[in-house]
Design a protein around this motif. Structure first.
Motif, PDB file in Angstrom:
ATOM      1  N   VAL B 211      10.837 -59.806   4.316  1.00 42.97           N
ATOM      2  CA  VAL B 211      11.257 -60.461   5.531  1.00 42.97           C
ATOM      3  C   VAL B 211      12.272 -59.628   6.400  1.00 42.97           C
ATOM      4  CG1 VAL B 211      13.247 -62.137   5.861  1.00 42.97           C
ATOM      5  CG2 VAL B 211      11.584 -62.737   4.132  1.00 42.97           C
ATOM      6  N   THR B 215      11.650 -59.180  10.082  1.00 44.83           N
ATOM      7  CA  THR B 215      12.643 -59.510  11.111  1.00 44.83           C
ATOM      8  C   THR B 215      12.849 -58.314  12.094  1.00 44.83           C
ATOM      9  OG1 THR B 215      13.275 -60.734   9.334  1.00 44.83           O
ATOM     10  CG2 THR B 215      14.635 -60.957  11.179  1.00 44.83           C
ATOM     11  N   PRO B 220      13.240 -62.870  15.897  1.00 45.04           N
ATOM     12  CA  PRO B 220      13.640 -64.165  15.376  1.00 45.04           C
ATOM     13  C   PRO B 220      12.269 -64.712  14.906  1.00 45.04           C
ATOM     14  CG  PRO B 220      14.417 -63.959  17.478  1.00 45.04           C
ATOM     15  CD  PRO B 220      13.897 -62.900  17.458  1.00 45.04           C
ATOM     16  N   GLY B 222      10.210 -63.503  13.151  1.00 45.38           N
ATOM     17  CA  GLY B 222      10.074 -63.295  11.699  1.00 45.38           C
ATOM     18  C   GLY B 222      10.698 -64.066  10.743  1.00 45.38           C
ATOM     19  N   LEU B 223      11.732 -64.861  11.466  1.00 46.76           N
ATOM     20  CA  LEU B 223      12.661 -65.689  10.674  1.00 46.76           C
ATOM     21  C   LEU B 223      11.821 -66.852  10.137  1.00 46.76           C
ATOM     22  CD1 LEU B 223      15.979 -65.717  12.090  1.00 46.76           C
ATOM     23  CD2 LEU B 223      15.705 -65.011   9.773  1.00 46.76           C
TER      24      LEU B 223
END
Lengths: 168, 478
Positions: B211, B215, B220, B222-223
């Protein structure tokens, strides 16, 4: 055995030397190996059809030859590394060069003994004897025995197994 | 190791042919319809809607409803036929019979003298209407079991009791053996323990790493991945939670009863003398809490042969409780009190992480090995249960003069292996273990916790107890 400390003692034969397997097993394995390698050579040949790739193909052929020679030699060693010994109460099977292995199966624990031989094996006169116990992890396989020896071994094992059968 | 006369044949009083619960075809239809609907939606969704749309309006809706209705009728009819032709009974020779099939008839006879397990399961669909299934398994190859679905809870218990009683040579109406609950795993402990498992933690760390890197690169967006991938470890935890919810260990004369499950309640009986090996696992983060997990190799237990499930004796329990239960499964065995011989110091170079946990030891009953880094694993195998032994040595081990010893047990989650011993010592351990195994087998059965001194001779006990009989009758494993 008690004072045994040297590296090789873990795989020492029990008194008498190991029963070797037939060198014809090496022949069988080399034939199989060559069949596979010839297929690989065929692919290399196809690569050589492309003009730009011809130098690469040359390199590949050299690599191919090295691999064949190395595997030829390795198969010989591996086959020679197989051995088995029958003791009063158990059967010992050893194999391997890099990763050495010794399996000891008490006769009373044997559930069945298999003999298998593929078409090539039959042609060459070798057979594989495999012992099964209730444990799936018991890997007691003796490849490359002449059929008569394999059948004899199986019958002896079966007879002893019956005498000493111990249930689970 | 049988209790009572060996030739106590199962009571041979034939019964009439019985059917499963009348709701069975309905439940099976619901199941089948669910599957059909799923397939239809996945593969023909567009086609169906278009068809309905082309025909148009109310007629289209009617067509759709009618189609589903027609399928429902067919499915119901088929399942009704199947139910009608499924009958179970006990025949004159004491076998349990199940005849089934509409196109291809299948007549199965299970010889109860070779009974392995008779368990009651409650799958989700059955539970909704309060029905159970009974699973009967006898010693034999792959397909030596029948699953009877569905029976009312009362019928299921009665049938199970009858099967066990007949197998034991008792009157068929001997009734169900009484049971005493020994341990129930608290839900809170289970949740905490699952979260603290080494596997969960590793998964979690990997997820966090992924993660973070995503990210950092994707911003964002990737969130979103956080939510998605964060769910994976949680899903794994939930699967375990679903399986082990309400884990109960109960003592009964025909074995240790294990019951667990949230959606599907499973129950298993671990018959006496069938335990081949046990493992006590101690994940790193459980140590402060003093928790352990205990799993088993059991000959011929449900799921064991398929290898899909590890047989758990206790998913989580304090040391003391685990020891008490282990003492019941293997009479008087307490691996905690045994002295283990550590691996030679040079083994540290081969396995510096788990070196501190490496050890092997034995007493006159069992062999104990320990290993593991994050999770300390102590494996216990009675000498009499030794199938075969093996010595292995890799190139790295050889350069250090080390070798490992494996003691083979029946298929299951427990591996008994003494890692990285001195080469000579390894062979010695192997040979001595064979001696101990031979002696233990010769001096008769040791693993009969059920008839330990002071315990009453149980009724439904000869439930396929191994030993003593001709080998063909008792080997459940291929």
């Amino acid at each position: 055995m008690a004072a045994a400390q040297s590296v090789d003692d873990a795989f020492a034969p029990p008194g008498e030397p190991w029963h070797p397997v037939s060198p014809r097993l090496a022949t069988a394995r080399r034939i199989t190996m060559m069949l596979v390698m010839l297929l690989v050579l065929l692919v290399v040949g196809l690569v050589a059809l492309v003009d730009e790739a011809r130098p690469l193909a040359g390199v590949l052929v050299v690599v191919w030859m090295v691999v064949v020679v190395w595997m030829w030699w390795l198969i010989g060693r591996r086959v020679r590394s197989f051995g088995y010994a029958e003791r009063a109460d158990d059967l010992l099977v050893t194999s391997g060069i890099m990763f050495r292995r010794l399996v000891i199966v008490p006769y009373g624990r044997m559930q069945l003994v298999d003999i298998t031989a593929g078409p090539l094996d039959r042609q060459l006169g070798v057979a594989t004897v495999q012992l099964h116990t209730a444990a799936a992890s018991t890997d007691a396989t003796i490849p490359g025995l002449p059929p008569a020896e394999a059948a004899g071994l199986r019958d002896r094992l079966a007879a002893r197994g019956e005498q000493r059968s111990a249930g689970l | 190791m049988s209790i009572g006369p060996r030739d106590s044949r199962p009571t041979a009083a034939p019964t009439s042919r019985r059917r499963t619960h009348p709701l069975t075809p309905v439940i099976n239809s619901v199941r089948d319809l669910g599957i059909l609907l799923g397939v239809a939606v996945v593969f023909f969704n567009d086609g169906l809607l278009q068809l309905a749309g082309d025909v148009g309006g109310i007629l289209g809706v009617l067509l759709l409803v009618g189609g589903v209705g027609a399928v429902l009728v067919v499915v119901l009819a088929v399942n009704y036929r199947v139910w009608l032709r499924t009958e179970y009974f006990f025949d004159e020779s004491g076998d349990f019979g199940l005849d089934s099939g509409i196109l291809q008839r299948n007549e199965r006879r299970l010889s109860l003298s070779r009974l392995q397990t008779a368990d009651i399961n409650r799958p989700l669909l059955g539970r909704v209407v309060g029905l159970s299934q009974v699973r009967v398994e006898v010693a034999g190859g792959g397909d030596s079991r029948v699953v009877l679905a569905y029976l009312s809870d009362a019928d299921a218990h009665a049938l199970r009791a009858e099967i066990v009683a007949r197998a034991a040579g008792l009157a068929p109406d001997a009734g169900e053996a009484p049971e005493v609950v020994l341990v129930t795993v608290p839900t809170g402990d289970l949740v905490v323990s699952l979260l603290l498992r080494s596997e969960t933690l590793i998964l979690f760390l990997v997820t966090i790493l992924v993660v973070f890197s995503v990210t950092a690169q994707e911003g964002p967006a990737g969130l979103m991945l956080v939510l998605l991938s964060g769910g994976v470890p949680l899903l794994a935890v939930f699967a375990q939670f679903n399986r082990f919810f309400g884990f109960t260990v109960a003592d009964s004369p025909d074995g240790l009863r294990l019951r667990h499950g949230l959606a599907n309640v499973q129950s298993q009986t671990v018959p006496p003398g069938r335990v081949q090996a046990i493992e006590i696992a101690e994940p790193l983060l459980w140590r402060r809490k003093g928790w352990v997990r205990v799993s088993l190799n059991v000959a011929g237990l449900q799921g064991q042969q398929d290898g899909q499930q590890e047989q758990m004796l206790l998913p989580v329990a304090p040391h003391a409780v685990a020891r008490e239960i282990i003492g019941r499964v293997m009479t008087g065995v307490d691996p905690g009190t045994m002295n283990l011989v550590p691996a030679p110091p040079r083994a540290r170079r081969r396995a510096w992480l788990q070196f501190a946990n490496l050890g092997v030891g034995h007493d006159d009953r069992v062999l104990v090995t320990s290993r593991g880094f994050l999770t300390r694993r102590v494996a216990v195998i009675p000498h009499a249960r030794t199938q075969s032994v093996g010595v292995t040595q890799g190139p790295w081990q050889r350069s250090l003069g080390l070798a490992s010893v494996r003691v083979d047990s029946t298929p299951g989650p427990v591996t008994v292996v003494a890692l990285h011993r001195s080469a000579g010592e390894a062979r010695q351990i192997a040979e001595q273990q064979l001696h101990r195994a031979a002696r233990a087998r010769a001096s008769g059965p040791a693993e009969r916790w059920m008839i330990a001194p002071g315990r009453p001779q149980p009724g439904g006990s000869s439930t396929g107890t191994p030993g003593g009989a001709p080998p063909a009758e008792e080997e459940p494993d291929p």
